[in-house]
Design an enzyme around this catalytic site. Structure first.
Site, PDB file in Angstrom:
ATOM      1  N   LYS A   1      55.843  18.717   6.524  1.00 53.21           N
ATOM      2  CA  LYS A   1      54.447  18.660   6.115  1.00 53.21           C
ATOM      3  C   LYS A   1      54.319  17.701   4.952  1.00 53.21           C
ATOM      4  CE  LYS A   1      51.679  21.856   3.273  1.00 53.21           C
ATOM      5  NZ  LYS A   1      50.495  22.142   4.072  1.00 53.21           N
TER       6      LYS A   1
ATOM      7  N   GLU B   1      45.893  17.341  12.313  1.00 49.39           N
ATOM      8  CA  GLU B   1      45.523  18.849  12.375  1.00 49.39           C
ATOM      9  C   GLU B   1      44.035  18.915  11.616  1.00 49.39           C
ATOM     10  OE1 GLU B   1      48.206  21.702  10.706  1.00 49.39           O
ATOM     11  OE2 GLU B   1      46.889  23.274  11.137  1.00 49.39           O
TER      12      GLU B   1
ATOM     13  N   LYS C   1      46.807  18.854  16.739  1.00 46.13           N
ATOM     14  CA  LYS C   1      46.893  20.203  16.472  1.00 46.13           C
ATOM     15  C   LYS C   1      45.695  21.003  16.009  1.00 46.13           C
ATOM     16  CE  LYS C   1      49.472  23.734  13.646  1.00 46.13           C
ATOM     17  NZ  LYS C   1      50.868  23.815  13.006  1.00 46.13           N
TER      18      LYS C   1
ATOM     19  N   GLY D   1      46.180  30.320  13.306  1.00 39.09           N
ATOM     20  CA  GLY D   1      45.065  30.573  12.389  1.00 39.09           C
ATOM     21  C   GLY D   1      44.799  31.833  12.122  1.00 39.09           C
TER      22      GLY D   1
ATOM     23  N   SER E   1      51.747  25.183  18.298  1.00 40.38           N
ATOM     24  CA  SER E   1      52.671  25.052  16.937  1.00 40.38           C
ATOM     25  C   SER E   1      52.371  25.950  15.780  1.00 40.38           C
ATOM     26  CB  SER E   1      52.238  23.723  16.406  1.00 40.38           C
ATOM     27  OG  SER E   1      52.833  23.227  15.065  1.00 40.38           O
TER      28      SER E   1
ATOM     29  N   GLY F   1      52.526  29.009  13.086  1.00 38.63           N
ATOM     30  CA  GLY F   1      53.341  29.553  12.111  1.00 38.63           C
ATOM     31  C   GLY F   1      53.176  31.260  12.071  1.00 38.63           C
ATOM     32  N   ARG F   2      52.171  31.662  11.667  1.00 40.41           N
ATOM     33  CA  ARG F   2      51.936  33.377  11.698  1.00 40.41           C
ATOM     34  C   ARG F   2      52.456  33.876  12.888  1.00 40.41           C
ATOM     35  NH1 ARG F   2      46.492  32.931   8.557  1.00 40.41           N
ATOM     36  NH2 ARG F   2      46.709  31.020   9.527  1.00 40.41           N
TER      37      ARG F   2
HETATM   38  P1  13P Z   1      49.263  29.124  11.538  1.00 40.14           P
HETATM   39  O1  13P Z   1      49.935  29.222  12.979  1.00 40.14           O
HETATM   40  O2  13P Z   1      49.746  30.396  11.037  1.00 40.14           O
HETATM   41  O3  13P Z   1      47.737  29.015  11.669  1.00 40.14           O
HETATM   42  O4  13P Z   1      49.992  27.954  11.091  1.00 40.14           O
HETATM   43  C1  13P Z   1      50.180  26.762  11.750  1.00 40.14           C
HETATM   44  C2  13P Z   1      50.108  25.849  10.724  1.00 40.14           C
HETATM   45  O5  13P Z   1      51.154  24.762  10.645  1.00 40.14           O
HETATM   46  C3  13P Z   1      48.759  25.704  10.040  1.00 40.14           C
HETATM   47  O6  13P Z   1      48.812  24.512   9.208  1.00 40.14           O
END
Ligand code: 13P
Length: 341
Positions: A97, A178, A220, A263, A290, A292-293
């Protein structure tokens, strides 16, 4: 810029069944995640958590890449293997990042602009030397029912995304671009589609104007989804259809892959939506994840910061990766969630 090389890296990240783990939470964000399981955020607890993720056996079948945060790229396993090297050895491409977060956009109350362009070229050179082959920059697009985002908010954020992408390609790094239209608020699915259309349309015009090669980037985006506080929620099929329609209108076929962010969707919804979209294929681009949560929430819940629960955490992670791997080809079914046990 070697477009073929960038294209090869991008395609490897979204190879069959594969997607990305976004493990690039900044200091404040990972603290928020750890607070939820009453775990103190320290350099060592953050290192240990990432080590649990990156050493999970089997996930290399489903992960083409992992996005790291600056601190994490400089960290190593207990045995002293740098995380970037560990991932590369497992066939997972390390990414980084590179944005410095979003701030209030001047003269535009309620809107944001992402910072981090100053000095970016030098940072990219260092990151590449450390093993990163792709990068991520997140533009935050606030949304309400009528006036936000403004044309200026869209123009400034997409312009910054294109400047970042050009710098990445110049340094031999694949940019993940993104533009995240947020899920917060009361707006309906049609409003999300309208705003996302404006953003994506402008984004690809900016990328083109700045000479960025579509073959050497990954997009993204958010899915097309109603705001979390909207009384009218959408079905899985409605989300899938609106998202594919919007992407087909705005994303050139030369882009090798689209890797969704989750998201704030539940892990199950994020997988289900991706699955439904892949069922509508074939598409001109790979449709992948891709998350995160949506990949990590079940892992944190299983782990609770306790060494005795590491195995459980890794099982939860492997399951989530596997189910999203199945969603890449439309083979996921909600009943498979039961295995989570
Ligand atoms: P989320 O999937 O939690 O939204 O995170 C992805 C991400 O990298 C946001 O920048």
């Amino acid at each position: 810029m070697n477009i073929d090389e960038l294209n090869q890296v991008a395609r490897a990240i979204v190879a069959e069944r594969k997607g990305i783990l976004a493990a690039d939470e900044s200091g404040p964000t990972i603290k928020k995640r750890f607070d939820a399981i009453q775990l103190a955020s320290s350099e060592e607890s953050r290192r240990r958590y990432r080590e649990i993720l990156f050493t999970t056996e089997g996930v290399e079948q489903y992960l083409g890449g992992v996005i790291l945060y600056d601190e994490t790229l400089r960290q190593s396993t207990r045995d002293g293997v740098p995380f970037a090297e560990l991932l590369s050895r497992r066939g997972i491409i390390p990414g980084i990042k590179v944005d410095k977060g979003s701030k209030a956009l001047a003269l535009h109350p309620g809107e944001k602009i992402t910072e981090g362009l100053d000095g970016l070229r030098d940072r990219l050179v260092e990151y590449r030397q450390m093993g990163a082959r792709f990068a991520k920059w997140r533009a935050v697009i606030e949304i309400d029912e009528h006036t936000i985002p403004s044309a200026c908010g869209i123009r400034t954020n997409t312009h910054a995304l294109a400047r970042y992408a050009a710098l990445c390609q110049e340094e031999g790094i694949v940019p993940i671009v993104e533009p995240e239209v947020l899920m917060d608020g009361t707006h309906g699915i049609a409003r999300c589609e309208e705003v996302s259309s404006r953003v994506l349309g402008k984004l690809f015009r900016e990328l083109d104007a700045q000479g960025v090669a579509f073959e050497g980037l990954l997009l993204k985006p958010n899915m097309i989804i109603p705001g979390m506080k909207c009384p009218q929620q959408a079905s899985v099929q409605q989300v899938a259809e609106a998202t594919v329609r919007c992407l087909k209108r705005h994303v050139p076929a030369a882009v090798p892959g689209i890797v969704f962010l989750s998201g704030g969707q539940s892990a199950e919804d994020a997988t289900d939506h991706l699955n439904a979209m892949n069922n509508m294929g074939p598409h001109p681009w790979q449709l992948s994840f891709s998350y995160g949560r949506a990949l990590q929430a079940p892992v944190l819940a299983a782990w609770q910061g306790q060494e005795s629960r590491v195995e459980k955490a890794q099982q939860a992670f492997l399951l989530r990766c596997r189910l999203n791997g199945l969603a890449r080809t439309g083979e996921y079914g909600r009943e498979m969630e039961k295995e989570a046990g």
